[in-house]
Scaffold this motif. Structure first.
Motif, PDB file in Angstrom:
ATOM      1  N   PRO A  37       0.831  -1.212   0.000  1.00 32.96           N
ATOM      2  CA  PRO A  37       0.000   0.000   0.000  1.00 32.96           C
ATOM      3  C   PRO A  37       0.860   1.254   0.000  1.00 32.96           C
ATOM      4  N   THR A  38       0.397   2.287  -0.688  1.00 35.32           N
ATOM      5  CA  THR A  38       0.973   3.625  -0.531  1.00 35.32           C
ATOM      6  C   THR A  38      -0.196   4.546  -0.160  1.00 35.32           C
ATOM      7  N   GLU A  39       0.076   5.815   0.021  1.00 37.08           N
ATOM      8  CA  GLU A  39      -1.007   6.742   0.365  1.00 37.08           C
ATOM      9  C   GLU A  39      -1.925   7.016  -0.819  1.00 37.08           C
ATOM     10  N   VAL A  41      -2.388   4.663  -4.149  1.00 34.94           N
ATOM     11  CA  VAL A  41      -2.966   3.381  -4.562  1.00 34.94           C
ATOM     12  C   VAL A  41      -1.942   2.291  -4.209  1.00 34.94           C
ATOM     13  N   TYR A  42      -2.328   1.022  -4.335  1.00 35.28           N
ATOM     14  CA  TYR A  42      -1.357  -0.053  -4.137  1.00 35.28           C
ATOM     15  C   TYR A  42      -0.361  -0.059  -5.300  1.00 35.28           C
ATOM     16  N   GLY A  43       0.921  -0.283  -4.981  1.00 31.36           N
ATOM     17  CA  GLY A  43       1.958  -0.384  -5.999  1.00 31.36           C
ATOM     18  C   GLY A  43       2.431  -1.816  -6.118  1.00 31.36           C
ATOM     19  N   ASP A  66       6.967   0.314 -23.222  1.00 34.18           N
ATOM     20  CA  ASP A  66       7.387   1.705 -23.461  1.00 34.18           C
ATOM     21  C   ASP A  66       6.807   2.663 -22.419  1.00 34.18           C
ATOM     22  N   ASN A  67       6.215   2.115 -21.367  1.00 34.62           N
ATOM     23  CA  ASN A  67       5.642   2.954 -20.319  1.00 34.62           C
ATOM     24  C   ASN A  67       6.508   2.872 -19.063  1.00 34.62           C
ATOM     25  N   PRO A  68       7.258   3.959 -18.758  1.00 37.56           N
ATOM     26  CA  PRO A  68       8.226   3.894 -17.662  1.00 37.56           C
ATOM     27  C   PRO A  68       7.585   3.798 -16.280  1.00 37.56           C
ATOM     28  N   LEU A  69       8.368   3.317 -15.314  1.00 38.60           N
ATOM     29  CA  LEU A  69       7.871   3.099 -13.954  1.00 38.60           C
ATOM     30  C   LEU A  69       8.394   4.180 -13.007  1.00 38.60           C
ATOM     31  N   LYS A 124      15.725   9.392 -20.839  1.00 36.89           N
ATOM     32  CA  LYS A 124      16.899   9.908 -20.125  1.00 36.89           C
ATOM     33  C   LYS A 124      16.514  10.421 -18.740  1.00 36.89           C
ATOM     34  N   THR A 125      15.236  10.244 -18.407  1.00 37.37           N
ATOM     35  CA  THR A 125      14.747  10.732 -17.115  1.00 37.37           C
ATOM     36  C   THR A 125      14.125   9.588 -16.326  1.00 37.37           C
ATOM     37  N   VAL A 126      13.971   9.837 -15.024  1.00 35.12           N
ATOM     38  CA  VAL A 126      13.275   8.865 -14.172  1.00 35.12           C
ATOM     39  C   VAL A 126      12.344   9.621 -13.223  1.00 35.12           C
ATOM     40  N   GLY A 127      11.162   9.073 -13.001  1.00 37.94           N
ATOM     41  CA  GLY A 127      10.210   9.648 -12.037  1.00 37.94           C
ATOM     42  C   GLY A 127      10.455   9.030 -10.671  1.00 37.94           C
ATOM     43  N   VAL A 128      10.590   9.892  -9.641  1.00 41.77           N
ATOM     44  CA  VAL A 128      10.906   9.417  -8.296  1.00 41.77           C
ATOM     45  C   VAL A 128       9.936  10.013  -7.282  1.00 41.77           C
ATOM     46  N   ALA A 149       7.737   0.819  -8.907  1.00 37.43           N
ATOM     47  CA  ALA A 149       6.381   0.356  -8.593  1.00 37.43           C
ATOM     48  C   ALA A 149       5.312   1.118  -9.361  1.00 37.43           C
ATOM     49  N   PRO A 150       4.730   0.473 -10.355  1.00 40.98           N
ATOM     50  CA  PRO A 150       3.514   1.021 -10.956  1.00 40.98           C
ATOM     51  C   PRO A 150       2.337   0.623 -10.078  1.00 40.98           C
ATOM     52  N   SER A 151       1.159   1.125 -10.404  1.00 38.10           N
ATOM     53  CA  SER A 151      -0.030   0.691  -9.689  1.00 38.10           C
ATOM     54  C   SER A 151      -0.205  -0.820  -9.876  1.00 38.10           C
ATOM     55  N   ILE A 201       2.772  19.720 -15.482  1.00 44.42           N
ATOM     56  CA  ILE A 201       2.062  18.605 -14.848  1.00 44.42           C
ATOM     57  C   ILE A 201       1.845  17.558 -15.939  1.00 44.42           C
ATOM     58  N   LEU A 202       2.567  16.451 -15.841  1.00 42.41           N
ATOM     59  CA  LEU A 202       2.466  15.405 -16.861  1.00 42.41           C
ATOM     60  C   LEU A 202       1.256  14.510 -16.586  1.00 42.41           C
ATOM     61  N   ARG A 203       0.963  14.344 -15.309  1.00 44.01           N
ATOM     62  CA  ARG A 203      -0.235  13.585 -14.914  1.00 44.01           C
ATOM     63  C   ARG A 203      -0.797  14.231 -13.649  1.00 44.01           C
ATOM     64  N   PRO A 204      -2.048  14.728 -13.685  1.00 42.78           N
ATOM     65  CA  PRO A 204      -2.610  15.296 -12.456  1.00 42.78           C
ATOM     66  C   PRO A 204      -2.846  14.190 -11.429  1.00 42.78           C
TER      67      PRO A 204
HETATM   68  O1  TXA Z   1       0.688   7.086  -6.982  1.00 43.50           O
HETATM   69  C1  TXA Z   1       1.421   6.569  -7.831  1.00 43.50           C
HETATM   70  O2  TXA Z   1       2.161   7.238  -8.577  1.00 43.50           O
HETATM   71  C2  TXA Z   1       1.397   5.045  -7.936  1.00 43.50           C
HETATM   72  C3  TXA Z   1       1.935   4.481  -6.619  1.00 43.50           C
HETATM   73  C4  TXA Z   1       2.083   2.997  -6.642  1.00 43.50           C
HETATM   74  O3  TXA Z   1       3.127   5.120  -6.287  1.00 43.50           O
HETATM   75  N1  TXA Z   1       2.175   4.597  -9.047  1.00 43.50           N
HETATM   76  C5  TXA Z   1       1.758   4.771 -10.323  1.00 43.50           C
HETATM   77  O4  TXA Z   1       2.590   4.249 -11.280  1.00 43.50           O
HETATM   78  O5  TXA Z   1       0.721   5.324 -10.611  1.00 43.50           O
HETATM   79  P1  TXA Z   1       2.153   3.983 -12.793  1.00 43.50           P
HETATM   80  O6  TXA Z   1       3.259   3.224 -13.382  1.00 43.50           O
HETATM   81  O7  TXA Z   1       0.824   3.338 -12.814  1.00 43.50           O
HETATM   82  O8  TXA Z   1       2.132   5.403 -13.443  1.00 43.50           O
HETATM   83  C6  TXA Z   1       3.347   6.061 -13.705  1.00 43.50           C
HETATM   84  C7  TXA Z   1       3.109   7.270 -14.585  1.00 43.50           C
HETATM   85  C8  TXA Z   1       2.855   6.856 -16.023  1.00 43.50           C
HETATM   86  O9  TXA Z   1       1.896   7.734 -16.601  1.00 43.50           O
HETATM   87  C9  TXA Z   1       4.247   7.059 -16.653  1.00 43.50           C
HETATM   88  O10 TXA Z   1       4.176   7.264 -18.039  1.00 43.50           O
HETATM   89  C10 TXA Z   1       4.741   8.275 -15.904  1.00 43.50           C
HETATM   90  O11 TXA Z   1       4.274   8.093 -14.588  1.00 43.50           O
HETATM   91  N2  TXA Z   1       6.218   8.324 -15.871  1.00 43.50           N
HETATM   92  C11 TXA Z   1       7.062   7.489 -15.221  1.00 43.50           C
HETATM   93  N3  TXA Z   1       8.341   7.829 -15.472  1.00 43.50           N
HETATM   94  C12 TXA Z   1       8.317   8.896 -16.284  1.00 43.50           C
HETATM   95  C13 TXA Z   1       9.313   9.713 -16.914  1.00 43.50           C
HETATM   96  N4  TXA Z   1      10.601   9.479 -16.748  1.00 43.50           N
HETATM   97  N5  TXA Z   1       8.909  10.729 -17.691  1.00 43.50           N
HETATM   98  C14 TXA Z   1       7.593  10.983 -17.868  1.00 43.50           C
HETATM   99  N6  TXA Z   1       6.605  10.240 -17.303  1.00 43.50           N
HETATM  100  C15 TXA Z   1       6.960   9.219 -16.527  1.00 43.50           C
END
Ligand code: TXA
Ligand code: MG
Length: 357
Positions: A37-39, A41-43, A66-69, A124-128, A149-151, A201-204
Motif C-alpha cells: 500500500p501507498t497513500e 494506490v497499491y503499488g 514503453d511505459n516507464p515506472l 533519459k529521465t526517471v520519475g521518483v 512500482a507502478p499501480s 504537470i504530466l499527470r494530475p
Molecule cells: O501514486 C502513484 O504514482 C502510484 C503508486 C504505486 O506510487 N504509481 C503509479 O505508477 O501510478 P504507474 O506506473 O501506474 O504510473 C506512472 C506514470 C505513467 O503515466 C508514466 O508514463 C509516468 O508516470 N512516468 C514514469 N516515469 C516517467 C518519466 N521518466 N517521464 C515521464 N513520465 C513518466
C-alpha cells in the motif's frame, strides 16, 4: 501460476519491523514482485536495479514496455544513486521539501548505471517519489533498495485501492501482497517535470496544481489540457496515452451547469438503455444519488468534499464490472483542486466520451 504470499499488517505500525514486512522485503531483495500500500494506490514493487525483477512487473501486469515506472525511495539520500544530482535545482529541492513524503512524482535526469533501463523505458529521465505511508516507508527502508512500482492492477484496469483489488487482478502472478488496508488519496501521484524554469504537470494526481503554485509562487505551471485526447504525438508521460480504468460496459460522462438538467438527461438516457434490455449503472455523488433509478446507482463520495470522490472512484469503477453492468452514465465534477485528477481518470475510463447538457 505461482503461489502469491499474503501478509496482513497494521496501518498504525510501530518502529519495529514485523515478521511480515521483513519477509516481504526479503522477497523484494531476492528479485520477486511484491504489492504494497501507498497513500495513493497499491503499488507493485520490484528492485529497480535488477532488470529481471523489473521484467516481472511488466509480465505480471501485461504492461506495455514503453511505459516507464516510478521509482520509490525511503529518503532523499537515496536519490544520489538514481539521478544526476547536479541537475537538481532549488525549485526541485523546494518541491521535495514541501511534498515529500507525499503524492508527488518528480521527473529528473537519470544517472546511467543506477537503475535498470527497463524502468525508464529508454528515457533519459526517471520519475521518483517518497510515498507517505508507514507500511510503504518501512518496507522501502527494510529492502534498502530503490523500488520500481507502478499501480498494482492488470494493465488497463482501475488502480487498486484495496488489497482485494490487487488479489482480483494479480493473484498467482506476483510474489506477494502486503495488505495494509485501504489507501488514502485514492488516485495516483501527480507527475511533474521542470523544464526551462517552468513546471509541467504530466499527470494530475494527489498534489493539486493549486498546491504546487503555492509552493513555488513565481513559477509558471502548465496543466495538461482538459479533455485532451492523447493521440499520435508522443505524450510527455508515456502512460497517459493508454486506455485506462475503463469498465467493461459502455460508459460516458454527462456534465453541465444546471444540476436538474443533468439529472433529467441522465435518467432519460438510462431509461432508454433499460428499454433496450441493457443492465444500467449511474456513477454520481452522495448529494445526488437519491434522484436516480438504475440497476446500480453508486454514490461516489461527496461533491462538497472532492477528496472523498477520489477515495471511492476506482472501487466504484470496479463495482460496475463485478455487477456486470453494460451501460453506465457518470456525472462529472468541477475540475479544480483534486477534481482535475478525478476528471482526468474519469475521462479515460469513459474513452473520452463526454456529453455537455
Ligand atoms: O501514486 C502513484 O504514482 C502510484 C503508486 C504505486 O506510487 N504509481 C503509479 O505508477 O501510478 P504507474 O506506473 O501506474 O504510473 C506512472 C506514470 C505513467 O503515466 C508514466 O508514463 C509516468 O508516470 N512516468 C514514469 N516515469 C516517467 C518519466 N521518466 N517521464 C515521464 N513520465 C513518466
Ligand atoms: Mg497505473
Amino acid at each position: 501460476m505461482i503461489v502469491t504470499k499474503y501478509w496482513k499488517v497494521d496501518q498504525g505500525i510501530g518502529t519495529e519491523i514485523g515478521i511480515e514486512l521483513a519477509e516481504a522485503a526479503q522477497l523484494l531483495r531476492s528479485g520477486e514482485t511484491v504489492a504494497f500500500p501507498t497513500e495513493t494506490v497499491y503499488g507493485l514493487g520490484a528492485d529497480a536495479t535488477n532488470t529481471a525483477a523489473v521484467e516481472g512487473i511488466f509480465t505480471a501486469k501485461g504492461r506495455p514496455s514503453d511505459n516507464p515506472l516510478i521509482v520509490h525511495i525511503a529518503n532523499v539520500e537515496q536519490l544520489s544513486s538514481l539521478i544526476l544530482s547536479d541537475r537538481v535545482s532549488a525549485d526541485h529541492r523546494q518541491l521535495m521539501e514541501v511534498f515529500w513524503p507525499g503524492p508527488l512524482t518528480i521527473v529528473l535526469p537519470v544517472k546511467t548505471g543506477g537503475i535498470s533501463p527497463l524502468v525508464t523505458a529508454g528515457l533519459k529521465t526517471v520519475g521518483v517519489r517518497i510515498p507517505d505511508h508507514p507500511v510503504a516507508l518501512q518496507l522501502l527502508r527494510e529492502a534498502g533498495l530503490p523500488i520500481a512500482a507502478p499501480s498494482a492492477n492488470s494493465s488497463g484496469r482501475p488502480s487498486p485501492t484495496l488489497a482485494s483489488h490487487v488479489r482480483d487482478d494479480l493473484d498467482g502472478r506476483i510474489g506477494g501482497i502486503v495488505d495494509g488496508g485501504a489507501t488514502g488519496v485514492g488516485v495516483e501521484s501527480t507527475v511533474i517535470e521542470l523544464v526551462g524554469g517552468e513546471l509541467y504537470i504530466l499527470r494530475p494526481g494527489g498534489v493539486t496544481a493549486e498546491q504546487l503554485q503555492s509552493a513555488l509562487p513565481a513559477i509558471r505551471i502548465h496543466e495538461p489540457e482538459r479533455g485532451e485526447v492523447q493521440g499520435a504525438e508522443t505524450p510527455r508521460a508515456p502512460g497517459m496515452k493508454y486506455t485506462h480504468y475503463a469498465p467493461k460496459g459502455f460508459m460516458h460522462i454527462v456534465q453541465g451547469e444546471d444540476a436538474e438538467a443533468v439529472a433529467e438527461w441522465i435518467q432519460h438516457d438510462i431509461d432508454a438503455a433499460k428499454t433496450r434490455g441493457e443492465s444500467t449503472g449511474i456513477l454520481t455523488f452522495e448529494e445526488r444519488a437519491s434522484r436516480y433509478h438504475a440497476d446500480l446507482v453508486i454514490a461516489c463520495g461527496l461533491l462538497s468534499q472532492p477528496e472523498t470522490i477520489a477515495q471511492d472512484l476506482y472501487a466504484a469503477l470496479r463495482q460496475f464490472d463485478q455487477e456486470g453492468i453494460q451501460y453506465i452514465a457518470a456525472e462529472g465534477c468541477p475540475e479544480t483542486g483534486i477534481g482535475l485528477a478525478i476528471m482526468n481518470r474519469l475521462r479515460k475510463a469513459a474513452g473520452h466520451r463526454l456529453v455537455r447538457v
